[in-house]
Scaffold this motif. Structure first.
Motif, short mmCIF file in Angstrom:
data_model
loop_
_atom_site.label_atom_id
_atom_site.label_comp_id
_atom_site.label_asym_id
_atom_site.label_seq_id
_atom_site.Cartn_x
_atom_site.Cartn_y
_atom_site.Cartn_z
N TYR A 168 11.87 14.53 -7.41
CA TYR A 168 10.41 14.59 -7.53
C TYR A 168 9.97 16.03 -7.40
CZ TYR A 168 10.76 9.57 -6.76
OH TYR A 168 11.08 8.25 -6.87
N ASN A 173 5.53 10.53 -8.14
CA ASN A 173 4.61 9.83 -9.02
C ASN A 173 5.12 8.44 -9.35
OD1 ASN A 173 2.51 11.76 -9.46
ND2 ASN A 173 4.00 12.97 -10.60
N PRO A 174 4.35 7.41 -9.03
CA PRO A 174 4.78 6.04 -9.36
C PRO A 174 4.97 5.89 -10.87
CG PRO A 174 3.03 5.99 -7.74
CD PRO A 174 3.12 7.41 -8.22
N GLU A 295 2.92 -3.39 -2.66
CA GLU A 295 3.76 -2.26 -3.03
C GLU A 295 4.94 -2.75 -3.85
OE1 GLU A 295 4.77 0.63 0.00
OE2 GLU A 295 3.17 -0.08 1.33
N TRP A 297 8.82 -0.90 -5.38
CA TRP A 297 9.61 0.32 -5.54
C TRP A 297 11.06 0.01 -5.92
CZ3 TRP A 297 8.07 -1.82 -0.96
CH2 TRP A 297 9.05 -2.15 -0.03
N GLY A 309 4.01 1.89 -10.06
CA GLY A 309 2.55 1.87 -10.04
C GLY A 309 1.96 0.83 -10.96
N ASN A 321 -1.21 -1.07 -5.91
CA ASN A 321 -1.74 -0.09 -4.95
C ASN A 321 -2.53 1.01 -5.66
OD1 ASN A 321 -2.01 0.72 -2.21
ND2 ASN A 321 -0.48 2.33 -2.54
N GLY A 323 -2.00 2.30 -8.34
CA GLY A 323 -1.13 3.25 -9.04
C GLY A 323 -0.59 4.35 -8.15
N ALA A 324 -0.85 4.24 -6.85
CA ALA A 324 -0.39 5.28 -5.91
C ALA A 324 0.78 4.76 -5.07
CB ALA A 324 -1.53 5.70 -4.99
N ILE A 325 1.56 5.66 -4.51
CA ILE A 325 2.66 5.26 -3.64
C ILE A 325 2.10 4.60 -2.38
CG2 ILE A 325 2.81 7.55 -2.55
CD1 ILE A 325 5.86 7.07 -2.28
N GLN A 330 6.54 5.18 1.12
CA GLN A 330 6.58 6.57 1.60
C GLN A 330 7.41 6.68 2.88
OE1 GLN A 330 4.63 9.39 0.05
NE2 GLN A 330 6.26 10.40 1.21
#
Lengths: 354, 354
Positions: A168, A173-174, A295, A297, A309, A321, A323-325, A330
């Motif tokens: 990254y 970035n998702p 979420e 991942w 995302g 979410n 489009g955010a982590i 995290q």
């Protein structure tokens, strides 16, 4: 500790700029080789200058893909030392792959020592910029030079390394993923739980198709009922739904990822409710509609954790979410990378100093 | 006709004794090579002395098995000429395999001319003893020297040849086959209908297991319901039940064999009732019990037709035609080999003179 002879290279390569490294392109000065021959077993482990393999065109690996591999990394610690992350898990999984592909197992201690010895020789190649590492690729290929479908009588075990940049570079970035309805990656009874070349060959077309439509990865469905999700691209996948984490259980067609296992162990250690079970794509899109898909991942060696995302499936779209982590994604990323690079304590005994 | 440059070998090999040839071991003096590079397409088709390929250890084919192949033969006619059997069918199937494996298609005329040109150069290697032939193995491997799962940007198309002995040296002896319950070779949506390396890699373990138990081949079940039969070893399979011929239909996980197609066309030409459909293993064992399973045989390039004398499945055993080759199996064998070796007329336009 097994010792291996080292044939020194006449000239060492200049190290590439760690800021512009592309994954899997810059190989180091040396590689590890070991041969297998029927009646003789694995023999002649050695470290030699990195260079081409010379193989007869009839060599089995070119025709029947009797081949398996692993992927792992060496990390530069803040104190300047170098460490591996759960390397024996990779060795054991390599042997599990061997069993399915009818390749003779490696002696575990020899394989682990081979990896450690090569990394030791190549210590200067382990970069120290944030997020960088030395990617290690152990692999085995069938080397009988004859046609005819049967288990090869000779093999080559090879370990190569390449420094890799931060996954990254511009923050996490998702990604957008797409549920694949047509192509199937693996089926129970097949080779899905192994890291054999054929699984990856079967996955390329759908991956390219998804990429052409602006998606980063394919979300694979099972090959039997075509409704249970299995993996995302070449990563395992996890979801947080209504406060609970769920991930596809290991049915035989899903790769038992080492990052997957580590995430599950971390979350259980944190007292979280984690379920390994069958998950339909429909269930996920229903949860998203109900506002409960919190979420998502992927987990794998390259990205460690890759937040999702957005998911697409036929005409349906689910944004996750915003489009955010997410906070859990995290936290997993921070904890795992902290342990891997040695900036956090390792209370689990996962790291092995070289 | 496309023309290709020929790099002459300094010394030609002695020809092996055609009476003791082992399949896939004695390669001829030359091979055909052609490269693909993104932006340039397939280029530089050439005939060069047979010799090793030099490939970086990171080359994609070693890791992700992006590879496809074909198998075909050149036959020595009674008049001394050499002919191929339905070679364009092999070229088209190779391109079908390419499509699934995300490999750029070969121009059909170039591929066919390559095979013809190589066989022409190696004409002296085509043996003339009864049942012998020159086996031809076209294959394509991904040659990008970098890791990362995606379609390669470069490929090598290679054609190699080896003289092969008579498949049935001591008369046609029916084989024993075993229904495999555990391992799966292929599934719909996967790569089963292609000749890609991964299919064969996945099949090796069950094949070795069957062999260890005294069986010549595995009878594969479908990967979804695990009850429909698909192929036998690496051959298609056919049955004569109560006067009617049945064979598994091409569902996507079955290889569309050229010998299979030829057998079906021959039998339909003979006015026989032939059905391509789903067939359960249970149906076959039931038919055997009722005395209605009259014949069973595999079809493929190597054996042409391989009669099955006995089938095992869990604790059940079915002996077919008293363990002897059936009349229809024999007729198919005689007709196909007659056309292939040019001892019978070819009313179908299947043979192509070199």
């Amino acid at each position: 500790m097994n010792e291996f002879p080292i044939e020194r290279a006449k000239q060492l390569k200049p190290k590439p700029d760690p800021k512009t490294l592309v994954f899997g392109h810059n190989f180091t000065d040396y590689m590890f080789l070991m041969n297998y021959d029927a009646g003789q077993g694995w023999h002649d482990g050695r470290i030699v200058p990195y260079g081409p393999l010379q193989l007869d065109p009839s060599t089995m690996v070119f025709h029947y893909a009797q081949e398996v591999f692993e992927g792992m990394k060496a990390y530069r610690r803040p104190d300047g030392g170098v460490q591996l992350f759960r390397p024996m898990d990779n060795v054991r999984r390599l042997n599990d792959s061997c069993e399915r592909l009818c390749i003779p197992a490696l002696p575990e201690d020899v394989a682990l020592d081979a990896i450690k010895a090569l990394v030791k020789v190549e210590e200067d190649w382990v970069p120290s910029e944030p997020g960088t590492s030395l990617y290690i690729r152990p692999f085995i290929i069938a080397t009988d030079a004859s046609l005819g479908v049967h288990a090869s009588h000779s093999y080559l075990f090879c370990v190569i390394c390449c420094p890799v940049g931060a996954y990254y570079k511009e923050g996490i970035n998702p990604v957008r993923i797409y549920v694949e309805n047509e192509d199937v990656r693996a089926v129970r009874g097949g080779t899905g739980y192994t890291k054999c070349g054929g699984n990856y060959a079967a996955s390329i077309r759908a991956g390219e198709r998804a990429e052409g439509q602006g998606y980063a990865q394919v979300l694979w469905l099972d090959g039997v009922e075509r409704k249970y999700i299995e993996e995302v691209g070449s990563m395992n996948v996890m979801f947080k739904v209504d406060g609970k984490v769920i991930t596809p259980k290991l049915t035989g067609s899903v790769l038992p990822g080492i990052t997957r296992r580590s995430c599950l162990e971390l979350m259980r250690h944190w007292g979280m409710d984690v379920e390994e079970r069958l998950i339909t794509a429909q269930e996920l899109f229903d949860a998203a509609k109900a506002g409960k898909l919190e979420e998502a991942w992927g987990t794998g060696t390259a990205a460690v954790v890759s937040p999702v995302g957005e998911m697409g499936w036929n005409d349906e779209h689910a944004v996750i979410n915003g489009g955010a982590i997410g906070a859990l994604t995290q936290k997993l990323y921070d904890t795992l990378t902290g342990i891997q690079w040695g900036t956090l304590e390792d209370p689990y005994g996962w790291t092995v100093r070289v």
